[in-house]
Design a protein around this motif. Sequence first.
Motif, short mmCIF file in Angstrom:
data_model
loop_
_atom_site.label_atom_id
_atom_site.label_comp_id
_atom_site.label_asym_id
_atom_site.label_seq_id
_atom_site.Cartn_x
_atom_site.Cartn_y
_atom_site.Cartn_z
N ASP A 25 0.84 -1.21 0.00
CA ASP A 25 0.00 0.00 0.00
C ASP A 25 0.88 1.27 0.00
OD1 ASP A 25 -2.67 1.45 2.03
OD2 ASP A 25 -2.40 1.33 -0.14
N TRP A 26 1.90 1.23 -0.81
CA TRP A 26 2.81 2.36 -0.95
C TRP A 26 2.56 3.05 -2.28
CZ3 TRP A 26 8.55 0.75 0.47
CH2 TRP A 26 8.62 0.51 1.86
N SER A 27 2.75 4.35 -2.28
CA SER A 27 2.78 5.08 -3.54
C SER A 27 4.19 4.97 -4.12
CB SER A 27 2.45 6.56 -3.29
OG SER A 27 3.47 7.13 -2.47
N GLN A 28 4.32 5.37 -5.37
CA GLN A 28 5.66 5.37 -5.97
C GLN A 28 6.57 6.37 -5.24
OE1 GLN A 28 5.74 5.73 -10.27
NE2 GLN A 28 3.90 4.48 -10.48
N SER A 39 11.64 10.05 -7.55
CA SER A 39 10.33 9.56 -8.00
C SER A 39 10.36 9.27 -9.50
CB SER A 39 9.25 10.62 -7.73
OG SER A 39 9.14 10.83 -6.35
N ALA A 40 11.13 10.05 -10.21
CA ALA A 40 11.24 9.85 -11.66
C ALA A 40 11.82 8.48 -11.97
CB ALA A 40 12.11 10.95 -12.28
N ALA A 41 12.79 8.09 -11.19
CA ALA A 41 13.41 6.76 -11.39
C ALA A 41 12.38 5.66 -11.16
CB ALA A 41 14.60 6.59 -10.46
N VAL A 42 11.63 5.78 -10.06
CA VAL A 42 10.61 4.76 -9.75
C VAL A 42 9.58 4.69 -10.88
CG1 VAL A 42 8.79 4.08 -8.16
CG2 VAL A 42 10.94 4.99 -7.26
N SER A 43 9.19 5.85 -11.35
CA SER A 43 8.20 5.90 -12.43
C SER A 43 8.72 5.19 -13.69
CB SER A 43 7.87 7.37 -12.73
OG SER A 43 7.07 7.46 -13.87
N ARG A 44 10.00 5.43 -14.00
CA ARG A 44 10.58 4.77 -15.19
C ARG A 44 10.62 3.26 -15.00
NH1 ARG A 44 14.28 9.00 -15.01
NH2 ARG A 44 15.86 7.66 -14.07
N TRP A 45 10.93 2.82 -13.79
CA TRP A 45 10.99 1.38 -13.55
C TRP A 45 9.60 0.76 -13.69
CZ3 TRP A 45 13.88 2.34 -8.31
CH2 TRP A 45 15.21 2.70 -8.58
N VAL A 46 8.63 1.42 -13.10
CA VAL A 46 7.26 0.88 -13.13
C VAL A 46 6.74 0.81 -14.56
CG1 VAL A 46 4.87 1.44 -12.52
CG2 VAL A 46 6.64 1.49 -10.76
N ARG A 47 7.10 1.82 -15.34
CA ARG A 47 6.60 1.86 -16.73
C ARG A 47 7.42 1.01 -17.67
NH1 ARG A 47 6.84 7.48 -18.56
NH2 ARG A 47 8.18 7.90 -16.77
N GLY A 48 8.45 0.34 -17.12
CA GLY A 48 9.26 -0.54 -17.96
C GLY A 48 10.20 0.19 -18.88
N MET A 49 10.48 1.46 -18.56
CA MET A 49 11.35 2.25 -19.44
C MET A 49 12.80 2.15 -19.03
SD MET A 49 8.92 5.55 -19.88
CE MET A 49 10.13 6.43 -20.84
N ASP A 50 13.01 1.59 -17.87
CA ASP A 50 14.37 1.49 -17.37
C ASP A 50 14.42 0.39 -16.33
OD1 ASP A 50 16.77 4.00 -16.14
OD2 ASP A 50 17.01 2.06 -17.13
N LEU A 51 15.63 -0.05 -16.03
CA LEU A 51 15.83 -1.05 -14.99
C LEU A 51 16.85 -0.52 -13.99
CD1 LEU A 51 16.07 -4.33 -17.11
CD2 LEU A 51 14.23 -3.71 -15.53
N PRO A 52 16.71 -0.87 -12.72
CA PRO A 52 17.68 -0.38 -11.74
C PRO A 52 19.03 -1.07 -11.90
CG PRO A 52 16.11 -1.89 -10.71
CD PRO A 52 15.66 -1.69 -12.12
N GLY A 53 20.09 -0.31 -11.59
CA GLY A 53 21.43 -0.88 -11.60
C GLY A 53 21.77 -1.45 -10.24
N ALA A 54 23.05 -1.77 -10.07
CA ALA A 54 23.50 -2.49 -8.86
C ALA A 54 23.10 -1.77 -7.58
CB ALA A 54 25.02 -2.64 -8.90
#
Lengths: 115, 148
Positions: A25-28, A39-54
């Motif tokens: 029950d968390w927001s991005q 928040s921009a990074a989380v948004s990109r991950w959620v939308r499949g536009m990017d993946l997190p690094g190490a």
Amino acid sequence: MTSTAKPTAPQPFGDWLLDMLHRKDWSQRRLAREAGVTSAAVSRWVRGMDLPGAENIARIAAAFGLDPVVVMHRVNGSPPTLGYLAALEDDLTEEEMASVAAFAEYVKARRGRQN
Amino acid sequence: MNGAEQAAVVRAIMGGRPATAEIVCARFRVPVYRVNLAGRLRAVYVDGAIGVRIGLTRPVQQHLILHELAHHLMHADIAAARFSLDRRGATLSRLEREAEEFAYYFAISDAEMGRLVEMGWDGAQVAAHYCRTPAWVQMRAMMPVATY
């Protein structure tokens, strides 16, 4: 030699992340805060536009209280359990192929004893 | 994710501390077995387990185990991967290149390589310290700085 049963298609990382957010029950934005990322990074991950690094894999894991290995497998799209034998090089000898098959049986037997 | 980046991820998971290939595999719950492999086979990855040929030297084993671990981490979802069997002289496919990259960059990161050069270590010293062969060190030294 042929492959054994193939694993099911892995869930995209963004979808998994969204699932995790719903479960907690968390927001991005909350994840961004907990993980110390934008928040921009989380948004990109959620939308499949990017993946997190190490580094961010570790941060996401810490935020969710997960083993980083779990997050890493989600990023890689590799399933946590495996059930197949990869196809072989064409020019393997019969002896070499038999050797691989014997190892596969050995692994199966060891797993059977451990369960 | 390429092999070098995967290596960075695994190093981070291992806390940046030096670790043998067996310890890394244990962390990822991949058993490693020493087995009799026929013919030219030196190592094999099957169903989440690694088999390494009995009798190989420790430096060679370390590299092969990390290579096979890379297949587990990076390529396990590719059903038709032609990688499970590593033998000398094989033509490297993309998957093999990624696994080799991982094995090299995990053992010595670019940052470490830079430090070793600054400290003036020679190939023999590096090989002894990292439990690799001088030829392996030479190969690693020729690899470009990873980009990801």
